[in-house]
Motif scaffolding. Structure first.
Motif, PDB file in Angstrom:
ATOM      1  N   GLN A 265       0.771  -1.287  -0.104  1.00  0.00           N
ATOM      2  CA  GLN A 265      -0.043  -0.095   0.183  1.00  0.00           C
ATOM      3  C   GLN A 265       0.758   1.358   0.052  1.00  0.00           C
ATOM      4  OE1 GLN A 265      -3.681   1.037   2.674  1.00  0.00           O
ATOM      5  NE2 GLN A 265      -2.009   2.065   3.623  1.00  0.00           N
ATOM      6  N   GLU A 266       1.639   1.090   0.791  1.00  0.00           N
ATOM      7  CA  GLU A 266       2.516   2.456   1.081  1.00  0.00           C
ATOM      8  C   GLU A 266       3.855   2.506  -0.006  1.00  0.00           C
ATOM      9  OE1 GLU A 266       1.827   4.866   3.209  1.00  0.00           O
ATOM     10  OE2 GLU A 266       0.027   3.705   3.343  1.00  0.00           O
ATOM     11  N   ARG A 267       4.150   1.359  -0.838  1.00  0.00           N
ATOM     12  CA  ARG A 267       5.001   1.496  -1.693  1.00  0.00           C
ATOM     13  C   ARG A 267       6.539   1.583  -0.919  1.00  0.00           C
ATOM     14  NH1 ARG A 267       2.996   1.669  -6.707  1.00  0.00           N
ATOM     15  NH2 ARG A 267       4.698   0.901  -7.725  1.00  0.00           N
ATOM     16  N   VAL A 268       6.907   1.289  -0.038  1.00  0.00           N
ATOM     17  CA  VAL A 268       8.197   1.337   0.517  1.00  0.00           C
ATOM     18  C   VAL A 268       9.022   0.661  -0.235  1.00  0.00           C
ATOM     19  CG1 VAL A 268       9.334   1.411   2.614  1.00  0.00           C
ATOM     20  CG2 VAL A 268       7.016   1.919   2.726  1.00  0.00           C
ATOM     21  N   SER A 269      10.106   1.235  -0.635  1.00  0.00           N
ATOM     22  CA  SER A 269      11.079   0.754  -1.241  1.00  0.00           C
ATOM     23  C   SER A 269      12.671   0.385  -0.429  1.00  0.00           C
ATOM     24  CB  SER A 269      11.724   1.351  -2.419  1.00  0.00           C
ATOM     25  OG  SER A 269      12.188   2.602  -2.186  1.00  0.00           O
ATOM     26  N   GLU A 270      12.547   1.207   0.515  1.00  0.00           N
ATOM     27  CA  GLU A 270      13.844   1.305   1.765  1.00  0.00           C
ATOM     28  C   GLU A 270      13.319   1.960   2.828  1.00  0.00           C
ATOM     29  OE1 GLU A 270      18.195   0.569   1.705  1.00  0.00           O
ATOM     30  OE2 GLU A 270      16.586   0.019   0.396  1.00  0.00           O
ATOM     31  N   GLY A 271      13.395   1.072   3.879  1.00  0.00           N
ATOM     32  CA  GLY A 271      13.073   1.719   5.390  1.00  0.00           C
ATOM     33  C   GLY A 271      12.578   0.671   6.409  1.00  0.00           C
ATOM     34  N   VAL A 272      12.078   1.457   7.421  1.00  0.00           N
ATOM     35  CA  VAL A 272      11.902   0.653   8.576  1.00  0.00           C
ATOM     36  C   VAL A 272      10.368   0.838   8.919  1.00  0.00           C
ATOM     37  CG1 VAL A 272      12.317   0.241  11.100  1.00  0.00           C
ATOM     38  CG2 VAL A 272      14.246   0.707   9.675  1.00  0.00           C
ATOM     39  N   PHE A 273       9.791  -0.218   8.880  1.00  0.00           N
ATOM     40  CA  PHE A 273       8.390  -0.445   9.415  1.00  0.00           C
ATOM     41  C   PHE A 273       7.973  -0.818  10.940  1.00  0.00           C
ATOM     42  CE2 PHE A 273       4.209  -2.777   9.717  1.00  0.00           C
ATOM     43  CZ  PHE A 273       3.397  -1.898   9.501  1.00  0.00           C
ATOM     44  N   LEU A 274       7.457   0.101  11.582  1.00  0.00           N
ATOM     45  CA  LEU A 274       6.955  -0.147  13.027  1.00  0.00           C
ATOM     46  C   LEU A 274       5.439  -0.193  13.364  1.00  0.00           C
ATOM     47  CD1 LEU A 274       9.114   2.655  12.476  1.00  0.00           C
ATOM     48  CD2 LEU A 274       9.554   1.857  14.781  1.00  0.00           C
ATOM     49  N   GLU A 275       5.102  -1.484  13.650  1.00  0.00           N
ATOM     50  CA  GLU A 275       3.684  -1.569  13.869  1.00  0.00           C
ATOM     51  C   GLU A 275       3.439  -1.470  15.242  1.00  0.00           C
ATOM     52  OE1 GLU A 275      -0.021  -4.388  12.396  1.00  0.00           O
ATOM     53  OE2 GLU A 275       1.931  -4.981  12.124  1.00  0.00           O
ATOM     54  N   THR A 276       2.717  -0.477  15.689  1.00  0.00           N
ATOM     55  CA  THR A 276       2.642  -0.390  17.371  1.00  0.00           C
ATOM     56  C   THR A 276       1.102  -0.533  17.630  1.00  0.00           C
ATOM     57  OG1 THR A 276       4.323   1.585  16.870  1.00  0.00           O
ATOM     58  CG2 THR A 276       2.730   1.631  19.025  1.00  0.00           C
ATOM     59  N   GLY A 277       0.989  -1.442  18.814  1.00  0.00           N
ATOM     60  CA  GLY A 277      -0.276  -1.547  19.169  1.00  0.00           C
ATOM     61  C   GLY A 277      -0.403  -0.975  20.382  1.00  0.00           C
ATOM     62  N   GLY A 278      -1.136  -1.523  21.328  1.00  0.00           N
ATOM     63  CA  GLY A 278      -1.262  -0.836  22.817  1.00  0.00           C
ATOM     64  C   GLY A 278      -0.069  -1.027  23.605  1.00  0.00           C
TER      65      GLY A 278
END
Length: 709
Positions: A265-278
Motif C-alpha cells: 500500500q505504502e510502496r516502501v522501497s527502503e525503510g523501517v516499518f514499525l507496527e505499534t499496538g497498545g
C-alpha cells in the motif's frame, strides 16, 4: 451501478478479527469491520472469519461472487506454541550403523520446552529398514500406544534420497494419522535442524488441519468461489492445501501482514516499518523493495523456517509512564490495558478535575513507579498516546486522536509534579518511550546497511502516532504514518502476493542446477494460482554455504491499477531529486521503460573518483531502487545477451575473495528483475537470458549494474 471486484483480507488476532475489502483494480480501501475473535465457538476462529466476511459484504454492498481474492492471517500456530497447546508427535527415526546413532539422538527433542515446565510431547521409535513393512507397522503401533497424534519420518540425507522416509509414510498411511516427512518441510542439509523443524511443524498440524477444514467449508458455504489463501510468515500468502502441509509457515505471520501492507500500500522501497499496538511495537525492515527475512528461532532453537526478521519492543500507545526523583524514568513495559485503566487523554476535562498524581504497581511484583491520575472521574493511566496528543503529533482522523484540550489536561498534573510545563513533560515522556525503539531501529539499519539518506520510517497499527512521528524527529529521518494504519495488517493480507521459497544446498552449483531451482520456485507459485505472466523470481547463490535460494512471487491475477492518479514527468523528476538530495536541474533521465524511469546525477569529491548515483522511479512517483554508483545501458531483448555479456565481463572483479560479478538489475516491461544475488558471471548471464525468454525481440531492456568492490 456495478459493484467492484474486491480483495478481502482478514487478520485473526488474539482479541479481535479485523477484515477489510480492497478494490481489486484501484487497491483502495472500500470497507473495514472488527468482530471478536471466536476462540470459544464450536467452529473456533472460523466462525469469526465468516462473521467478519458477512459484515464486510453487507457494508460494501458486494456479493460473495464479487470476491476475487480472499486471504486470512492467523496467530493460531504462534499461540499454540506459546501456550503449549500442541499434539503429541510420534517420530520415526530411520537408519543402521552410524546413521542409527544420529537418528536415535533425535529423541532428545522431547526435552524442548514449550512453556515453563511444559515440554514438547514426543514419542520416538526406530526402524533400521524402511522397506520392512512389518517393522514400520510395529513402530507406528508403538507410537500410537504412547499417545502419538501425528507422525514424522526422518532419515539422514533424505534431501537427496527421500525414498526411505516416503516408504515409512506409505506403510503408516492406513493408520489414519496426519503425517509428514522431514524432507518435505525443508530441503536443506542438517539432520538435527531439519528434523526439529519438521517435528515442531507436526506438533501444530492436527489443530491447524481442523481449523483449515472448518474455514474452507465455511467460506464455501458462504458462496465465495475464490480460492482461500493463508498468510505466511515471510510476507506472502499460500493456498490452503500448502498450509495443511506446512502450517509452521503461519507462525509469526502476524507481523508479516503489517509489513506486507506497508510494502504494497505504502510502496516502501527502503525503510523501517514499525507496527505499534497498545503494548508493544514490532519493528521490521524493507530493503530494496523486499521484506527482510531470516531463519526463525522457535522454542529457543534456530530452525529452517524462513520468517520475517521482526524485533519486538515492549512500548506501545498504551504504555504507562514511570516516574521517580522528580523526573520521567521510563515508559512501559506495562500498559494501561494490563493495569485495567482508561487512558487519561480520552477522559473529558470535567472528569480530570481535581487531578492528583499517584504511582501504582500494575501487577504483583512490578515496581510501584507507574504514574496514574486520581481525579473527579476516577483513576486514569498516563500513556504515550496522551503525550503524543498533547504535542499535536496525532493527525486528524487517526484511530488514537483525542481532543487536544483533554490531552493537555491529562499531562498537566504530571507536568506540575515534575516542575515543568505540559509541552516539556510530554516531550520527556516521548523521549523515554522511543529510546528502546530507537536502539533497535538503529541496530536494524546497521544490520541491513540501509541508506539513511533514502530510508524512511513508516508507522502502522493503532498506536503508530505515539511512536513514529517522534522517532522520525529524533532520528532526523523522514517518517510517516501509513494510511488506514489501524487496519494495516488486514490490508497487507488483502494485498499480499503468492510466495514460495525453494532452498537447496548444491556445492559448486552449475547454471543448469541454479536454473532448475528457479524453475521449481516459479512452478510452485503458478500451481498456487499466481498468474504466470507476472511471476517474479529472485535467485541468491551463497558461495560460503553452497545454498541456492529462489524466492518466487506473483499475484493471483494480473493487476491493472487505475492510472488516473499517475505522476507526471515533473513529479517523478522531483521525487528523484529529493531522494538524490540535489537540485532537479542537476538530475537527468538516463533510461526508461513504460513502467520505470532511471534518473541520475554525478558527484565529485576531492581526491575521489566521480560517482554516478541513480534512482529508479515508477509511474506513481515512488522511488523503487537506488544505487550510490551505477552504470545504466539501454538495449533490446534481441541485443541484450551480447550487451550483458560485455557489461558483466567489464564489471566483474577478481581477487582473494573470489569472483564477484556486478549486481545486475533489468528493467523489463512493468518489472525490475533483481539478479543481484548471484556472484558468478556465467550463472548470472544464464538467469538474465531466462528473464528475457518469451519476450518480443524489439522490447526495450534497461540494464543497471553496480560494481562490487
Amino acid at each position: 451501478m456495478n459493484t467492484p471486484r474486491i480483495r478481502v483480507g482478514i487478520d485473526v488476532g488474539g482479541t479481535f478479527t479485523d477484515a477489510v475489502a480492497v478494490d481489486a483494480t484501484t487497491l483502495e480501501l472500500l470497507g473495514q469491520v472488527k468482530v471478536p475473535t471466536s476462540h470459544h465457538h464450536e467452529d473456533g476462529v472460523a466462525h469469526g472469519i465468516v462473521e467478519a466476511l458477512d459484515r464486510l459484504l453487507e457494508q460494501t454492498g458486494c456479493a460473495p461472487a464479487d470476491v476475487a481474492f480472499l486471504a486470512h492471517g492467523t496467530t493460531q500456530a504462534t499461540n499454540a506454541l506459546l501456550e503449549g497447546d500442541v499434539a503429541t508427535v510420534g517420530l520415526i527415526g530411520i537408519g543402521t550403523g552410524p546413521a542409527a546413532v544420529l537418528t536415535r539422538r533425535l529423541a532428545s527433542f522431547g526435552k524442548l520446552e514449550l512453556t515453563p515446565g511444559k515440554r514438547l510431547p514426543l514419542a520416538y521409535a526406530h526402524v533400521t529398514d524402511p522397506q520392512d513393512t512389518a517393522a514400520v507397522r510395529h513402530a507406528v503401533e508403538e507410537l500410537k500406544g504412547d499417545g502419538a497424534q501425528v507422525l514424522v519420518a526422518s532419515q539422514p540425507f533424505s534431501v537427496d534420497r527421500p525414498e526411505g522416509e516416503q516408504a515409512v509414510l506409505d506403510t503408516a498411511r492406513p493408520y489414519g494419522l496426519p503425517m509428514t516427512a522431514a524432507h518435505e518441510i525443508t530441503s536443506l542439509y542438517g539432520l538435527h535442524k531439519r528434523t526439529r523443524t519438521a517435528v515442531v511443524n507436526a506438533a501444530i498440524l492436527p489443530r491447524m488441519l481442523a481449523t483449515a477444514d472448518l474455514v474452507d467449508a465455511s467460506i464455501t458455504k458462504a458462496g465465495v468461489t475464490a480460492p482461500l489463501m493463508v498468510m505466511r510468515c515471510d510476507g506472502g500468502v499460500m493456498v490452503l492445501d500448502e498450509m495443511r502441509r506446512r502450517p509452521l509457515l503461519t507462525v509469526l505471520s502476524g507481523p508479516a501482514a503489517g509489513v506486507a501492507g506497508a510494502l504494497m500500500q505504502e510502496r516502501v522501497s527502503e525503510g523501517v516499518f514499525l507496527e505499534t499496538g497498545g503494548t508493544s511495537t514490532d519493528i521490521s525492515v524493507v530493503r530494496r523493495g523486499k521484506v527482510a527475512v531470516r531463519h526463525a528461532t522457535i522454542l529457543g532453537k534456530t530452525s529452517y523456517l524462513s520468517a520475517l526478521d521482526v524485533r519486538t519492543v515492549g512500548v506501545g500507545g498504551g504504555s504507562m509512564v514511570r516516574i521517580g526523583g522528580g523526573r520521567v524514568t521510563g515508559v512501559g513495559p506495562r500498559s494501561a490495558h494490563i493495569a485495567g485503566l482508561p487512558y487519561a487523554c480520552f477522559a473529558s476535562p470535567d472528569q480530570l478535575r481535581d487531578a492528583k498524581v499517584d504511582t501504582v504497581r500494575p501487577m504483583d511484583g512490578d515496581p510501584a513507579d507507574y504514574a496514574v491520575i486520581d481525579a473527579a472521574g476516577g483513576r486514569f493511566a498516563v500513556t504515550l498516546t496522551c503525550a503524543a496528543n498533547a504535542l499535536g503529533r496525532v493527525p486528524e482522523g487517526d484511530f488514537a486522536r483525542c481532543d487536544p484540550q483533554s490531552a493537555r489536561a491529562a499531562i498537566a498534573p504530571l507536568a506540575a509534579h515534575l516542575g515543568t510545563d505540559v509541552a516539556t513533560a510530554a516531550t520527556r515522556i516521548l523521549d523515554a518511550g522511543i529510546a528502546q525503539v530507537k536502539t533497535v531501529v538503529d541496530a536494524m539499519i546497521r544490520d541491513y546497511r540501509l541508506d539513511k539518506d533514502t530510508a524512511i520510517l513508516v508507522g502502522g497499527g493503532g498506536g503508530a502516532a505515539s511512536v513514529t512521528p517522534h522517532l522520525a524527529l529524533s532520528s532526523d529521518m523522514e517518517g510517516r504514518i501509513a494510511r488506514h494504519n489501524e487496519v494495516i495488517s488486514p490490508i497487507g493480507v488483502a494485498l499480499a502476493l503468492v510466495r514460495e521459497q525453494v532452498e537447496r544446498i548444491v556445492p559448486g552449483a552449475t547454471q543448469e542446477q541454479i536454473l532448475a531451482v528457479r524453475a521449481e520456485a516459479e512452478r510452485a507459485v503458478v500451481a498456487q494460482g499466481a498468474a504466470a505472466e507476472g511471476v517474479e523470481v529472485e535467485v541468491t547463490v551463497d558461495p560460503q554455504t553452497n545454498t541456492v535460494r529462489a524466492v518466487a512471487t506473483g499475484a493471483t491475477e494480473l493487476r491493472t491499477q487505475d492510472r488516473s492518479h499517475r505522476a507526471d514527468d515533473t513529479e517523478r523528476l522531483r521525487a528523484a531529486a529529493a531522494s538524490l538530495k540535489t537540485d532537479p536541474a542537476a538530475v537527468h533521465v538516463l533510461a526508461g521503460t513504460a513502467a520505470h524511469t532511471v534518473y541520475g546525477t554525478e558527484t565529485r569529491r576531492r581526491l575521489r573518483a566521480t560517482r554516478r548515483p541513480i534512482r529508479i522511479v515508477d509511474v506513481d512517483g515512488v522511488v523503487r531502487h537506488h544505487a550510490a554508483d551505477a552504470h545504466v545501458e539501454t538495449t533490446t531483448v534481441a541485443g541484450a545477451p551480447e550487451v550483458l555479456a560485455r557489461l558483466v565481463g567489464e564489471s566483474t572483479s577478481y581477487g582473494d575473495g573470489g569472483v564477484r560479478a556486478p549486481a545486475l538489475r533489468l528493467l523489463l516491461g512493468a518489472r525490475i528483475a533483481d539478479l543481484s544475488g548471484v556472484l558468478d558471471p556465467q550463472p548470472l548471464l544464464a538467469l538474465a537470458r531466462s528473464e528475457l525468454r518469451a519476450r518480443a525481440a524489439d522490447e526495450p531492456v534497461v540494464a543497471v549494474l553496480e560494481v562490487r568492490s
